[in-house]
Design a protein around this motif. Structure first.
Motif, PDB file in Angstrom:
ATOM      1  N   VAL A  41       0.876  -1.176   0.000  1.00 37.84           N
ATOM      2  CA  VAL A  41       0.000   0.000   0.000  1.00 37.84           C
ATOM      3  C   VAL A  41       0.909   1.221   0.000  1.00 37.84           C
ATOM      4  N   VAL A  42       0.820   1.995  -1.073  1.00 35.47           N
ATOM      5  CA  VAL A  42       1.733   3.124  -1.259  1.00 35.47           C
ATOM      6  C   VAL A  42       0.951   4.428  -1.158  1.00 35.47           C
ATOM      7  N   GLU A  43       1.213   5.158  -0.083  1.00 36.21           N
ATOM      8  CA  GLU A  43       0.610   6.479   0.102  1.00 36.21           C
ATOM      9  C   GLU A  43       1.648   7.587  -0.060  1.00 36.21           C
ATOM     10  N   ASP A  44       2.910   7.241   0.075  1.00 34.26           N
ATOM     11  CA  ASP A  44       4.001   8.208  -0.028  1.00 34.26           C
ATOM     12  C   ASP A  44       4.005   8.840  -1.422  1.00 34.26           C
ATOM     13  N   PRO A  45       3.819  10.168  -1.517  1.00 32.91           N
ATOM     14  CA  PRO A  45       3.752  10.824  -2.821  1.00 32.91           C
ATOM     15  C   PRO A  45       4.996  10.622  -3.686  1.00 32.91           C
ATOM     16  N   GLU A  46       6.159  10.613  -3.074  1.00 31.56           N
ATOM     17  CA  GLU A  46       7.393  10.448  -3.846  1.00 31.56           C
ATOM     18  C   GLU A  46       7.478   9.049  -4.462  1.00 31.56           C
ATOM     19  N   LEU A  47       7.136   8.049  -3.676  1.00 32.97           N
ATOM     20  CA  LEU A  47       7.170   6.679  -4.193  1.00 32.97           C
ATOM     21  C   LEU A  47       6.066   6.469  -5.233  1.00 32.97           C
ATOM     22  N   ALA A  95      -4.366  10.037  -7.713  1.00 33.82           N
ATOM     23  CA  ALA A  95      -4.846   9.040  -6.755  1.00 33.82           C
ATOM     24  C   ALA A  95      -4.138   9.185  -5.416  1.00 33.82           C
ATOM     25  N   PRO A  96      -4.875   9.130  -4.310  1.00 32.02           N
ATOM     26  CA  PRO A  96      -4.222   9.250  -3.002  1.00 32.02           C
ATOM     27  C   PRO A  96      -3.396   8.032  -2.610  1.00 32.02           C
ATOM     28  N   LEU A  97      -3.688   6.882  -3.239  1.00 26.01           N
ATOM     29  CA  LEU A  97      -2.875   5.723  -2.914  1.00 26.01           C
ATOM     30  C   LEU A  97      -2.827   4.745  -4.067  1.00 26.01           C
ATOM     31  N   ALA A  98      -1.821   3.908  -4.010  1.00 23.80           N
ATOM     32  CA  ALA A  98      -1.669   2.804  -4.960  1.00 23.80           C
ATOM     33  C   ALA A  98      -1.522   1.528  -4.147  1.00 23.80           C
ATOM     34  N   ILE A  99      -2.108   0.480  -4.660  1.00 25.77           N
ATOM     35  CA  ILE A  99      -1.913  -0.841  -4.070  1.00 25.77           C
ATOM     36  C   ILE A  99      -1.267  -1.698  -5.147  1.00 25.77           C
ATOM     37  N   VAL A 100      -0.099  -2.236  -4.832  1.00 25.43           N
ATOM     38  CA  VAL A 100       0.598  -3.102  -5.774  1.00 25.43           C
ATOM     39  C   VAL A 100       0.401  -4.543  -5.302  1.00 25.43           C
ATOM     40  N   VAL A 101      -0.214  -5.325  -6.170  1.00 27.27           N
ATOM     41  CA  VAL A 101      -0.445  -6.739  -5.884  1.00 27.27           C
ATOM     42  C   VAL A 101       0.721  -7.511  -6.477  1.00 27.27           C
ATOM     43  N   CYS A 102       1.422  -8.229  -5.612  1.00 33.34           N
ATOM     44  CA  CYS A 102       2.590  -8.995  -6.042  1.00 33.34           C
ATOM     45  C   CYS A 102       2.364 -10.476  -5.785  1.00 33.34           C
ATOM     46  N   ALA A 103       2.964 -11.291  -6.644  1.00 31.16           N
ATOM     47  CA  ALA A 103       2.861 -12.740  -6.515  1.00 31.16           C
ATOM     48  C   ALA A 103       4.139 -13.315  -5.926  1.00 31.16           C
ATOM     49  N   GLN A 104       3.973 -14.438  -5.269  1.00 27.93           N
ATOM     50  CA  GLN A 104       5.091 -15.206  -4.748  1.00 27.93           C
ATOM     51  C   GLN A 104       5.046 -16.591  -5.402  1.00 27.93           C
ATOM     52  N   PRO A 105       5.485 -16.677  -6.662  1.00 24.36           N
ATOM     53  CA  PRO A 105       5.365 -17.930  -7.423  1.00 24.36           C
ATOM     54  C   PRO A 105       6.011 -19.132  -6.751  1.00 24.36           C
ATOM     55  N   GLU A 106       7.069 -18.893  -6.005  1.00 24.61           N
ATOM     56  CA  GLU A 106       7.791 -19.994  -5.364  1.00 24.61           C
ATOM     57  C   GLU A 106       6.938 -20.734  -4.329  1.00 24.61           C
ATOM     58  N   LYS A 107       5.851 -20.131  -3.881  1.00 24.90           N
ATOM     59  CA  LYS A 107       4.973 -20.787  -2.898  1.00 24.90           C
ATOM     60  C   LYS A 107       4.126 -21.892  -3.520  1.00 24.90           C
ATOM     61  N   GLN A 108       3.970 -21.838  -4.843  1.00 16.80           N
ATOM     62  CA  GLN A 108       3.165 -22.854  -5.516  1.00 16.80           C
ATOM     63  C   GLN A 108       4.077 -23.863  -6.198  1.00 16.80           C
ATOM     64  N   THR A 109       3.983 -25.106  -5.746  1.00 16.06           N
ATOM     65  CA  THR A 109       4.781 -26.174  -6.333  1.00 16.06           C
ATOM     66  C   THR A 109       3.862 -27.338  -6.672  1.00 16.06           C
TER      67      THR A 109
END
Length: 169
Positions: free
Chosen positions: A50-56, A73-87
């Motif tokens: 969850v990114v609220e920092d204006p610079e970031l 936009a007041p915020l950004a949400i970056v959805v990231c995957a962890q592929p290594e968790k799925q085997t």
């Protein structure tokens, strides 16, 4: 707002009202909805930034050429995957799992009265820059701008019976 209304009200919002912040409880409600999404064997191979920092936010906006809506936009949400968790038999299902989480988040945003815009990250060359900015090895799947909408675009989707094949007994 019920589910049917939220689905039909959802739009990609690219302009947000200035000076409107989103309370943490609402952000947590959106994240909870995202984490309620189905995932292969319930492995839940995701993490959220969850990114609220204006610079970031500005740096993310410049790392993703289609994320100009982060300017307002007041915020950004970056959805990231962890592929290594799925085997094993579920290896490789992480894009689907994260996509389901993104859609839940978008619908919850609408139900709370916010607008959002899904900017895809994976697969593209922009992934490494976003990973660098977030200091993560997780795979950025989507960057979502969220805020109070300052536009009301018309619906562009509709039911198209030509895209349906009925297979009945």
């Amino acid at each position: 707002m019920d589910c049917t209304q939220a689905i039909r009200a959802r739009r990609s919002i690219r302009k947000y009202q200035p000076g409107v912040s989103i309370p943490q409880k609402d952000v947590e409600t959106m994240l909870e909805a995202a984490m309620m999404a189905p995932s292969a064997r319930n492995i839940r191979p995701w993490e959220f930034f969850v990114v609220e920092d204006p610079e970031l936010k500005s740096k993310l906006r410049h790392a993703h050429s289609f994320a100009t809506m982060l300017d307002t936009a007041p915020l950004a949400i970056v959805v990231c995957a962890q592929p290594e968790k799925q085997t094993g038999v579920v290896a490789g299902y992480w894009p689907l799992d994260c996509g389901a989480a993104v859609e839940n988040l978008l619908l919850q945003a609408v139900a709370l009265g916010y607008g959002a815009c899904w900017c895809g990250c994976w697969p593209s060359p922009r992934i490494s820059k976003i990973q660098e900015l977030l200091d993560t090895q997780a795979v950025p799947v989507a960057l979502i701008a969220v805020g109070a909408p300052d536009e009301a675009p018309e619906a562009r989707g509709h039911y198209d019976p030509a895209k349906v094949t009925w297979l009945r007994a």
